[in-house]
Design an enzyme around this catalytic site. Structure first.
Site, PDB file in Angstrom:
ATOM      1  N   ASN A  14       7.728 -19.236 -13.734  1.00 19.45           N
ATOM      2  CA  ASN A  14       7.508 -19.397 -15.067  1.00 19.45           C
ATOM      3  C   ASN A  14       6.198 -20.405 -14.670  1.00 19.45           C
ATOM      4  O   ASN A  14       5.182 -21.169 -15.789  1.00 19.45           O
ATOM      5  CB  ASN A  14       7.483 -19.131 -16.748  1.00 19.45           C
ATOM      6  CG  ASN A  14       7.752 -17.683 -16.538  1.00 19.45           C
ATOM      7  OD1 ASN A  14       7.164 -16.604 -17.164  1.00 19.45           O
ATOM      8  ND2 ASN A  14       8.712 -17.134 -16.300  1.00 19.45           N
ATOM      9  N   ARG A  65      26.079 -30.257 -30.744  1.00 20.94           N
ATOM     10  CA  ARG A  65      25.000 -29.614 -29.966  1.00 20.94           C
ATOM     11  C   ARG A  65      23.535 -29.898 -30.191  1.00 20.94           C
ATOM     12  O   ARG A  65      22.471 -30.637 -30.364  1.00 20.94           O
ATOM     13  CB  ARG A  65      25.006 -27.867 -30.426  1.00 20.94           C
ATOM     14  CG  ARG A  65      23.641 -26.885 -29.494  1.00 20.94           C
ATOM     15  CD  ARG A  65      23.995 -27.094 -28.420  1.00 20.94           C
ATOM     16  NE  ARG A  65      24.647 -26.227 -27.575  1.00 20.94           N
ATOM     17  CZ  ARG A  65      24.816 -25.238 -26.932  1.00 20.94           C
ATOM     18  NH1 ARG A  65      24.073 -24.188 -27.758  1.00 20.94           N
ATOM     19  NH2 ARG A  65      25.795 -24.752 -25.871  1.00 20.94           N
ATOM     20  N   MET A  90      17.837 -21.219 -21.101  1.00 28.70           N
ATOM     21  CA  MET A  90      18.922 -19.978 -21.116  1.00 28.70           C
ATOM     22  C   MET A  90      19.766 -21.026 -22.101  1.00 28.70           C
ATOM     23  O   MET A  90      21.023 -21.161 -22.409  1.00 28.70           O
ATOM     24  CB  MET A  90      19.527 -20.049 -19.952  1.00 28.70           C
ATOM     25  CG  MET A  90      18.909 -18.925 -19.119  1.00 28.70           C
ATOM     26  SD  MET A  90      17.780 -17.867 -19.899  1.00 28.70           S
ATOM     27  CE  MET A  90      18.414 -16.865 -19.443  1.00 28.70           C
ATOM     28  N   ASN A 107       8.142 -18.765 -25.971  1.00 26.90           N
ATOM     29  CA  ASN A 107       9.479 -18.788 -25.482  1.00 26.90           C
ATOM     30  C   ASN A 107       8.529 -17.027 -25.063  1.00 26.90           C
ATOM     31  O   ASN A 107       7.778 -17.297 -25.400  1.00 26.90           O
ATOM     32  CB  ASN A 107      10.477 -18.477 -25.945  1.00 26.90           C
ATOM     33  CG  ASN A 107      11.478 -18.040 -25.546  1.00 26.90           C
ATOM     34  OD1 ASN A 107      11.951 -18.567 -24.238  1.00 26.90           O
ATOM     35  ND2 ASN A 107      12.446 -17.093 -25.460  1.00 26.90           N
ATOM     36  N   HIS A 109       9.890 -13.672 -23.113  1.00 28.12           N
ATOM     37  CA  HIS A 109      11.353 -13.235 -22.822  1.00 28.12           C
ATOM     38  C   HIS A 109      11.373 -11.739 -22.490  1.00 28.12           C
ATOM     39  O   HIS A 109      10.082 -10.813 -22.536  1.00 28.12           O
ATOM     40  CB  HIS A 109      11.831 -13.127 -24.886  1.00 28.12           C
ATOM     41  CG  HIS A 109      12.736 -11.806 -24.610  1.00 28.12           C
ATOM     42  ND1 HIS A 109      14.355 -12.251 -24.320  1.00 28.12           N
ATOM     43  CD2 HIS A 109      13.308 -10.653 -24.422  1.00 28.12           C
ATOM     44  CE1 HIS A 109      15.291 -11.369 -24.315  1.00 28.12           C
ATOM     45  NE2 HIS A 109      14.253 -10.287 -24.856  1.00 28.12           N
ATOM     46  N   ASP A 145      15.427 -14.472 -30.337  1.00 27.11           N
ATOM     47  CA  ASP A 145      14.247 -13.959 -30.583  1.00 27.11           C
ATOM     48  C   ASP A 145      13.711 -13.316 -30.813  1.00 27.11           C
ATOM     49  O   ASP A 145      12.858 -11.383 -31.024  1.00 27.11           O
ATOM     50  CB  ASP A 145      14.711 -12.955 -28.856  1.00 27.11           C
ATOM     51  CG  ASP A 145      15.245 -13.972 -27.684  1.00 27.11           C
ATOM     52  OD1 ASP A 145      14.859 -15.079 -27.387  1.00 27.11           O
ATOM     53  OD2 ASP A 145      15.951 -12.892 -27.528  1.00 27.11           O
ATOM     54  N   GLU A 174       4.861 -11.684 -16.418  1.00 30.50           N
ATOM     55  CA  GLU A 174       5.432 -13.150 -17.297  1.00 30.50           C
ATOM     56  C   GLU A 174       3.883 -14.558 -17.225  1.00 30.50           C
ATOM     57  O   GLU A 174       3.589 -15.206 -18.099  1.00 30.50           O
ATOM     58  CB  GLU A 174       6.288 -13.643 -16.870  1.00 30.50           C
ATOM     59  CG  GLU A 174       7.795 -12.394 -17.803  1.00 30.50           C
ATOM     60  CD  GLU A 174       8.849 -13.215 -18.014  1.00 30.50           C
ATOM     61  OE1 GLU A 174       9.501 -14.020 -17.685  1.00 30.50           O
ATOM     62  OE2 GLU A 174       9.904 -12.168 -17.156  1.00 30.50           O
TER      63      GLU A 174
HETATM   64  C1  GAR Z   1      12.199 -15.118 -17.120  1.00 32.57           C
HETATM   65  O1  GAR Z   1      12.262 -13.485 -16.510  1.00 32.57           O
HETATM   66  C2  GAR Z   1      12.608 -15.394 -18.722  1.00 32.57           C
HETATM   67  O2  GAR Z   1      11.444 -14.285 -18.937  1.00 32.57           O
HETATM   68  C3  GAR Z   1      13.947 -14.875 -18.748  1.00 32.57           C
HETATM   69  O3  GAR Z   1      14.153 -15.886 -17.576  1.00 32.57           O
HETATM   70  C4  GAR Z   1      13.724 -16.217 -16.339  1.00 32.57           C
HETATM   71  C5  GAR Z   1      13.257 -17.055 -16.015  1.00 32.57           C
HETATM   72  O4  GAR Z   1      12.717 -16.934 -14.918  1.00 32.57           O
HETATM   73  N1  GAR Z   1      14.128 -16.142 -20.147  1.00 32.57           N
HETATM   74  C6  GAR Z   1      15.163 -15.416 -20.726  1.00 32.57           C
HETATM   75  O5  GAR Z   1      15.646 -14.292 -20.190  1.00 32.57           O
HETATM   76  C7  GAR Z   1      15.050 -16.298 -21.681  1.00 32.57           C
HETATM   77  N2  GAR Z   1      16.024 -15.606 -22.938  1.00 32.57           N
HETATM   78  P1  GAR Z   1      11.960 -19.112 -14.470  1.00 32.57           P
HETATM   79  O6  GAR Z   1      13.021 -19.362 -14.400  1.00 32.57           O
HETATM   80  O7  GAR Z   1      11.760 -18.252 -12.519  1.00 32.57           O
HETATM   81  O8  GAR Z   1      10.568 -18.933 -15.117  1.00 32.57           O
END
Ligand code: GAR
Length: 218
Positions: A14, A65, A90, A107, A109, A145, A174
């Site tokens: 992304n 945190r 994450m 964000n 998702h 989320d 995405e």
């Molecule tokens: C993506 O699929 C994003 O939607 C997901 O992690 C992946 C990251 O991919 N995000 C989540 O699940 C957030 N809860 P990337 O590092 O290749 O962009």
């Protein structure tokens, strides 16, 4: 021109899609910093290849945190970041972080929220037997989320899908909707009314999708 701060924890596809749109002049934004909570992820390599400053933040170096998040806020503010982009970041952000960037954190998702929040959602969609899934760009609030939805894209789920096949189909979308959502923000077209995001000057889409294909009313 808006300044972005992008938080990552993974391969960074992304992030790459956003970089590519900026370099193709489709998106008037500058990525001021890419921050990861893991030094060894490919997303950091991608940022370096494009000469974007990077920073690694390690939760374990902070007593709580919240302290870690306060430090993150300082870094982002010192880079004059207007909009925070979570691109596969994450870990949950604490209220201290969210309050520092009200309605200025996006964000992505990999499911059609409010269905399947949380983790491993492509696997959950396949197991549940939904006929469609997709992805959602939303504003981040203090829930998991739960924030106002900016844009969603829908993909079919096939009977023989694996988690990996569905994840790949969703990821492709995405990469289209995340740069678009940032562009809406950069153009000042986003207005938030309660839970709803109103996007000025959008074309309405018509029609319906079905899966499997309806044959008797064609
Ligand atoms: C993506 O699929 C994003 O939607 C997901 O992690 C992946 C990251 O991919 N995000 C989540 O699940 C957030 N809860 P990337 O590092 O290749 O962009």
């Amino acid at each position: 021109m808006i300044n972005l701060g992008i938080l990552v924890s993974g391969s960074g596809t992304n992030l790459q899609a956003i970089i590519d749109c900026i370099e193709a002049k489709q998106l008037a934004a500058k990525i001021k910093i890419v921050i990861s909570n893991n030094a060894n992820v490919y997303a950091i390599e991608r940022a370096k290849k494009h000469y974007i400053p990077t920073f690694i933040i390690q939760d374990s170096h902070f007593p709580a945190r919240e302290d870690c998040d306060k430090h993150l806020v300082e870094i982002l503010k010192s880079h004059s970041v207007d909009l925070v982009i979570l691109a596969g970041f994450m870990r949950l952000l604490t209220p201290a972080f969210i309050k520092a960037f009200p309605l200025k954190i996006l964000n992505i998702h990999p499911a059609l929220l409010p269905a399947f929040p949380g983790l491993h959602v492509q696997e959950k969609a396949v197991e549940y037997g939904v006929k469609f899934s997709g992805c959602t760009v939303h504003m981040v609030d203090e829930g998991v989320d739960t924030g106002p939805i900016v844009i969603q894209a829908v993909v079919p789920v096939h009977e023989d899908d694996t988690e990996e096949a569905l994840a790949k189909r969703i990821l492709k979308e995405e990469h289209r909707i995340y740069p678009q959502a940032i562009k809406f923000f950069a153009e000042g077209r986003i207005e938030v009314k309660g839970r709803k995001v109103i996007i000025k000057g959008c074309r309405k889409i018509e029609g319906a999708l079905e899966n499997p294909k309806v044959e008797i009313f064609e």
